[in-house]
Design a protein around this motif. Structure first.
Motif, PDB file in Angstrom:
ATOM      1  N   THR A  53       2.936   5.626   8.403  1.00 23.54           N
ATOM      2  CA  THR A  53       3.520   5.970   7.118  1.00 23.54           C
ATOM      3  C   THR A  53       3.985   4.761   6.357  1.00 23.54           C
ATOM      4  OG1 THR A  53       5.460   6.928   6.232  1.00 23.54           O
ATOM      5  CG2 THR A  53       5.434   6.939   8.465  1.00 23.54           C
ATOM      6  N   SER A  54       4.294   4.925   5.064  1.00 20.39           N
ATOM      7  CA  SER A  54       4.598   3.787   4.217  1.00 20.39           C
ATOM      8  C   SER A  54       5.927   3.952   3.537  1.00 20.39           C
ATOM      9  CB  SER A  54       3.505   3.617   3.174  1.00 20.39           C
ATOM     10  OG  SER A  54       3.906   2.707   2.219  1.00 20.39           O
ATOM     11  N   ALA A  55       6.737   2.911   3.572  1.00 18.99           N
ATOM     12  CA  ALA A  55       8.061   2.984   2.977  1.00 18.99           C
ATOM     13  C   ALA A  55       8.001   3.026   1.468  1.00 18.99           C
ATOM     14  CB  ALA A  55       8.890   1.784   3.431  1.00 18.99           C
ATOM     15  N   THR A  56       6.863   2.723   0.892  1.00 18.85           N
ATOM     16  CA  THR A  56       6.774   2.669  -0.556  1.00 18.85           C
ATOM     17  C   THR A  56       6.493   4.027  -1.163  1.00 18.85           C
ATOM     18  OG1 THR A  56       4.419   2.178  -0.443  1.00 18.85           O
ATOM     19  CG2 THR A  56       5.934   0.311  -0.468  1.00 18.85           C
ATOM     20  N   GLN A  57       6.271   5.059  -0.340  1.00 23.56           N
ATOM     21  CA  GLN A  57       5.955   6.363  -0.877  1.00 23.56           C
ATOM     22  C   GLN A  57       7.190   7.207  -1.039  1.00 23.56           C
ATOM     23  OE1 GLN A  57       2.403   7.720   1.566  1.00 23.56           O
ATOM     24  NE2 GLN A  57       2.231   8.719  -0.403  1.00 23.56           N
ATOM     25  N   ASN A  58       7.164   8.085  -2.003  1.00 21.88           N
ATOM     26  CA  ASN A  58       8.268   9.000  -2.227  1.00 21.88           C
ATOM     27  C   ASN A  58       8.034  10.250  -1.401  1.00 21.88           C
ATOM     28  OD1 ASN A  58      10.554  10.176  -3.259  1.00 21.88           O
ATOM     29  ND2 ASN A  58       9.530  10.924  -5.110  1.00 21.88           N
ATOM     30  N   LEU A  59       8.096  10.094  -0.091  1.00 23.14           N
ATOM     31  CA  LEU A  59       7.870  11.202   0.828  1.00 23.14           C
ATOM     32  C   LEU A  59       9.139  11.457   1.623  1.00 23.14           C
ATOM     33  CD1 LEU A  59       4.374  10.336   2.316  1.00 23.14           C
ATOM     34  CD2 LEU A  59       4.886  12.180   0.735  1.00 23.14           C
ATOM     35  N   PRO A  60       9.340  12.699   2.055  1.00 26.52           N
ATOM     36  CA  PRO A  60      10.491  12.955   2.920  1.00 26.52           C
ATOM     37  C   PRO A  60      10.324  12.218   4.230  1.00 26.52           C
ATOM     38  CG  PRO A  60       9.009  14.832   2.897  1.00 26.52           C
ATOM     39  CD  PRO A  60       8.533  13.890   1.831  1.00 26.52           C
ATOM     40  N   ALA A 112      -1.899  -4.178   0.642  1.00 27.01           N
ATOM     41  CA  ALA A 112      -1.755  -3.149  -0.390  1.00 27.01           C
ATOM     42  C   ALA A 112      -0.377  -2.513  -0.341  1.00 27.01           C
ATOM     43  CB  ALA A 112      -2.830  -2.073  -0.214  1.00 27.01           C
ATOM     44  N   HIS A 113       0.281  -2.550   0.817  1.00 22.08           N
ATOM     45  CA  HIS A 113       1.626  -2.006   0.999  1.00 22.08           C
ATOM     46  C   HIS A 113       2.453  -2.979   1.832  1.00 22.08           C
ATOM     47  CE1 HIS A 113       1.706   2.214  -0.532  1.00 22.08           C
ATOM     48  NE2 HIS A 113       0.410   1.982  -0.568  1.00 22.08           N
ATOM     49  N   PRO A 114       2.851  -4.111   1.271  1.00 24.28           N
ATOM     50  CA  PRO A 114       3.577  -5.118   2.065  1.00 24.28           C
ATOM     51  C   PRO A 114       4.881  -4.596   2.656  1.00 24.28           C
ATOM     52  CG  PRO A 114       3.635  -5.636  -0.291  1.00 24.28           C
ATOM     53  CD  PRO A 114       2.631  -4.547  -0.119  1.00 24.28           C
ATOM     54  N   ASP A 115       5.484  -3.579   2.037  1.00 23.27           N
ATOM     55  CA  ASP A 115       6.721  -3.025   2.586  1.00 23.27           C
ATOM     56  C   ASP A 115       6.513  -2.415   3.968  1.00 23.27           C
ATOM     57  OD1 ASP A 115       7.964  -3.798   0.319  1.00 23.27           O
ATOM     58  OD2 ASP A 115       8.213  -1.799  -0.538  1.00 23.27           O
ATOM     59  N   ALA A 116       5.262  -2.124   4.311  1.00 28.07           N
ATOM     60  CA  ALA A 116       4.984  -1.518   5.610  1.00 28.07           C
ATOM     61  C   ALA A 116       5.328  -2.460   6.762  1.00 28.07           C
ATOM     62  CB  ALA A 116       3.520  -1.108   5.697  1.00 28.07           C
ATOM     63  N   ARG A 117       5.446  -3.749   6.468  1.00 29.58           N
ATOM     64  CA  ARG A 117       5.824  -4.698   7.522  1.00 29.58           C
ATOM     65  C   ARG A 117       7.283  -4.563   7.923  1.00 29.58           C
ATOM     66  NH1 ARG A 117       1.841  -8.442   8.409  1.00 29.58           N
ATOM     67  NH2 ARG A 117       0.273  -8.674   6.773  1.00 29.58           N
ATOM     68  N   GLY A 118       8.066  -3.861   7.128  1.00 30.58           N
ATOM     69  CA  GLY A 118       9.448  -3.597   7.468  1.00 30.58           C
ATOM     70  C   GLY A 118      10.369  -4.773   7.219  1.00 30.58           C
ATOM     71  N   GLU A 119      11.649  -4.543   7.454  1.00 27.88           N
ATOM     72  CA  GLU A 119      12.647  -5.569   7.176  1.00 27.88           C
ATOM     73  C   GLU A 119      12.500  -6.775   8.093  1.00 27.88           C
ATOM     74  OE1 GLU A 119      16.675  -4.233   9.225  1.00 27.88           O
ATOM     75  OE2 GLU A 119      15.713  -2.529   8.223  1.00 27.88           O
ATOM     76  N   ALA A 172       5.582   1.454  10.380  1.00 23.66           N
ATOM     77  CA  ALA A 172       6.437   1.212   9.218  1.00 23.66           C
ATOM     78  C   ALA A 172       7.614   2.172   9.186  1.00 23.66           C
ATOM     79  CB  ALA A 172       5.625   1.340   7.934  1.00 23.66           C
ATOM     80  N   GLN A 173       7.381   3.425   9.539  1.00 16.08           N
ATOM     81  CA  GLN A 173       8.451   4.425   9.524  1.00 16.08           C
ATOM     82  C   GLN A 173       9.258   4.431  10.819  1.00 16.08           C
ATOM     83  OE1 GLN A 173       8.519   4.861   6.246  1.00 16.08           O
ATOM     84  NE2 GLN A 173       9.159   6.964   6.640  1.00 16.08           N
ATOM     85  N   ARG A 174       8.877   3.592  11.754  1.00 14.31           N
ATOM     86  CA  ARG A 174       9.616   3.425  13.005  1.00 14.31           C
ATOM     87  C   ARG A 174       9.766   4.751  13.751  1.00 14.31           C
ATOM     88  NH1 ARG A 174      14.830   0.711  12.906  1.00 14.31           N
ATOM     89  NH2 ARG A 174      14.131  -0.143  14.874  1.00 14.31           N
ATOM     90  N   HIS A 175       8.678   5.513  13.788  1.00 15.10           N
ATOM     91  CA  HIS A 175       8.711   6.803  14.462  1.00 15.10           C
ATOM     92  C   HIS A 175       9.066   6.663  15.940  1.00 15.10           C
ATOM     93  CE1 HIS A 175       5.873   8.677  11.239  1.00 15.10           C
ATOM     94  NE2 HIS A 175       7.129   8.759  10.897  1.00 15.10           N
ATOM     95  N   ILE A 176       8.533   5.635  16.581  1.00 13.52           N
ATOM     96  CA  ILE A 176       8.789   5.477  18.011  1.00 13.52           C
ATOM     97  C   ILE A 176      10.255   5.148  18.254  1.00 13.52           C
ATOM     98  CG2 ILE A 176       8.114   4.216  20.088  1.00 13.52           C
ATOM     99  CD1 ILE A 176       5.467   3.570  18.606  1.00 13.52           C
ATOM    100  N   ALA A 177      10.799   4.251  17.429  1.00 22.85           N
ATOM    101  CA  ALA A 177      12.209   3.885  17.584  1.00 22.85           C
ATOM    102  C   ALA A 177      13.104   5.099  17.401  1.00 22.85           C
ATOM    103  CB  ALA A 177      12.576   2.802  16.573  1.00 22.85           C
TER     104      ALA A 177
END
Length: 535
Positions: A53-60, A112-119, A172-177
């Motif tokens: 998943t991507s942090a740049t999307q407006n998704l729940p 295309a989605h650099p935010d996916a690399r996370g903080e 990116a969404q850190r599902h595993i964490a």
């Protein structure tokens, strides 16, 4: 069979027994800490994809309680520890051209989605493993693996990119964490039970029900529900990443169709409460609806995609029978009217001949493939931008014991492609084969200035020192390689061996003492963290 975290629960679905499943899980627990086994259960992707998943999307999103216990840096460290096991497994494909291609493709999606690399700005790593099951998986911290069956099944680069985009989103969404944090590291049993339940569901839904009912049903159900939500989120974000990177977004739809065909025997028949992912049919409908809202985007597949499929087809099974099967497949592919198919088939036949040690035939076929590519106005650029032809040519020359020619060709290729790690490793190997240890040592030390954290370079340097009879430096280099992999006990053991070598002088002893102090502290912190997790 070997286990690779998420793919550990996706092998030979209909044929394995409960006993063999338990055996595989036990081997995994022995290979790595119990934390790795937890990840193997939680990252599981039965429908063929894992997480994204991507942090740049407006998704729940699924919430972000993960940062309470597992920081992005700790997540990366955990992923690196698991990868240390994966890289040493014979099913891990350590092939320069394939690795470079997958990483270029993955980084194109990330751009295309650099935010996916996370903080923590993860440097993602994409790799392949030998596995006949159509699947992919993600480890925490940006490590994404693809099964060889998936690479061979994908008919277009957009289909392959859709899988990678999906996995990027999971990281990116850190599902595993989040999954690990929801357990607070205080109950390993439900996680192992989850792995057994999901594994059992592949061959026997009834057996899975029995496992789930054995006192851990509530915990298992909670984890499965979480995974279903994560997969829905991953599909949607992966779709957006795919489109934004310029690929054909319908590639995800068509690949889901292939996935559904390959998993129809078990995916849609498992009881709903034991499905950790949404039904494939549901996922297809969701992505199809999204694709209809976008204008059609044509994407032309490049030759390199087809060359990599040829390499993977050979690398997937290098037994005598496996090479014969690959040869038959390439000979059939030669009858295709498409130019890229013909070039890739000729290249594949050259690779097969090289593996069969028929180097004269391999060289002739490779030159034919190069000539075909050079004549193609749309594909000739691949000769300059890909290491595929160079790497195979170097292997052919080395195999025929033309080591000087091989090292010269590798040197020229590196001048053109200085970022190719595979060519660097091949160059050092050819120098060592040509008995040019001094030149190899100079080159490696220059490389280590740029790539200090490359464990493979350190191992090659150890080989150089061994060839030169420098025993203390050999073990120091091996210690450095193990330290890069966070294997502190192994690194300290190598330092102890180095200290006892007769050629250990003032300089070597100074390096040993300095590293020993630093690494003992790191080892102490690691042991303390492991004890904390067990409590």
């Amino acid at each position: 069979m070997k286990n690779f975290g998420t793919n550990a629960v996706s092998r030979h679905h209909s044929t394995v027994t409960k006993k063999s499943l338990s055996g595989r899980l036990n081997r995994m627990l022995v290979q790595r800490s119990l934390v790795a086994a937890m990840l193997a259960a939680l990252c599981y992707a039965p429908a063929g994809y894992t997480q994204s998943t991507s942090a740049t999307q407006n998704l729940p999103t699924l919430g972000d309680t993960s940062r309470e216990d597992l920081s992005p840096l700790a997540e990366r460290k955990l992923g690196e520890q698991i990868m240390n096991v994966v890289r040493n497994d014979p099913d891990y494909i350590d092939d320069g051209p394939v690795s470079e291609y997958l990483n270029r493709l993955g980084n194109r999606l990330l751009d295309a989605h650099p935010d996916a690399r996370g903080e923590a700005a993860y440097n993602f790593e994409f790799f392949a493993v030998r596995d006949p099951v159509l699947n992919a998986f993600a480890f925490p911290g940006g490590f994404i693996g693809l099964h060889t069956a998936l690479l061979l099944t994908a008919q277009t680069e957009s289909e392959l990119a859709s899988v990678i985009g999906h996995e990027i989103g999971h990281v990116a969404q850190r599902h595993i964490a989040r999954m690990l944090t929801s357990q607070k590291f205080d109950s390993y049993i439900p996680l192992v039970a989850l792995a057994l339940a999901v594994l059992a569901a592949r061959s026997s839904p009834d057996a899975a029900i029995a496992v789930a009912a054995g006192g851990q049903g509530v915990a298992i159900q909670k984890q499965l529900n979480f995974s279903r939500d994560a997969e829905r989120e991953a599909d949607r974000v992966g779709f957006q990443i795919l489109s934004d990177a310029g690929f054909d977004p319908t590639g995800m739809v068509t690949f889901f169709g292939r996935l559904q065909a390959s998993t129809r025997n078990y995916t849609d028949n498992a009881p709903d409460f034991l499905r950790s992912h949404p039904l494939t049919s549901e996922r297809i409908a969701d992505i199809q609806a999204r694709a209809q809202t976008l204008r059609y985007k044509q994407y032309a597949d490049g030759l390199e995609f087809f060359l990599m499929k040829s390499r993977v087809r050979v690398l997937q099974d290098t037994t005598v029978q496996g090479l014969m099967d690959a040869k038959q497949a390439f000979e059939l592919q030669l009858k295709s009217e498409r130019e890229v198919d013909q070039i890739a088939a000729t290249y594949g036949l050259a690779f097969v001949a090289c593996k069969q040690r028929d180097f004269v035939k391999a060289s002739t076929l490779l030159e034919d493939a190069k000539a075909q590519t050079a004549r193609s106005s749309s594909q000739k650029h691949v000769l300059e931008l890909s290491s595929a032809f160079d790497s195979l040519s170097i292997d052919i020359l080395s195999g025929s014991k033309q080591f000087d020619k091989a090292s010269n060709e590798a040197a020229h290729a590196i001048e053109r492609l200085p970022l190719s790690r595979g060519l660097v490793y091949q160059y050092v190997d050819t120098l060592l084969e040509a008995k040019k240890e001094a030149a190899a040592g100079v080159f490696l030390r220059d490389q280590l200035v740029l790539y200090r954290q490359d464990a493979k370079l350190q191992k090659l340097l150890a080989k150089v020192y061994a060839a030169e009879g420098k025993q203390a430096l050999q073990h120091i280099a091996l210690a450095d390689a193990l330290a890069i992999q966070n294997n502190w006990s192994g690194a300290l053991q190598q330092l102890d061996i180095a200290r006892r070598e007769k050629d250990a002088g003032y300089y070597e002893l100074s390096v040993i003492d300095a590293n020993e102090r630093d690494w003992k502290e790191s080892h102490k912190e690691e042991l303390a963290e492991e004890r904390k997790q067990r409590r």
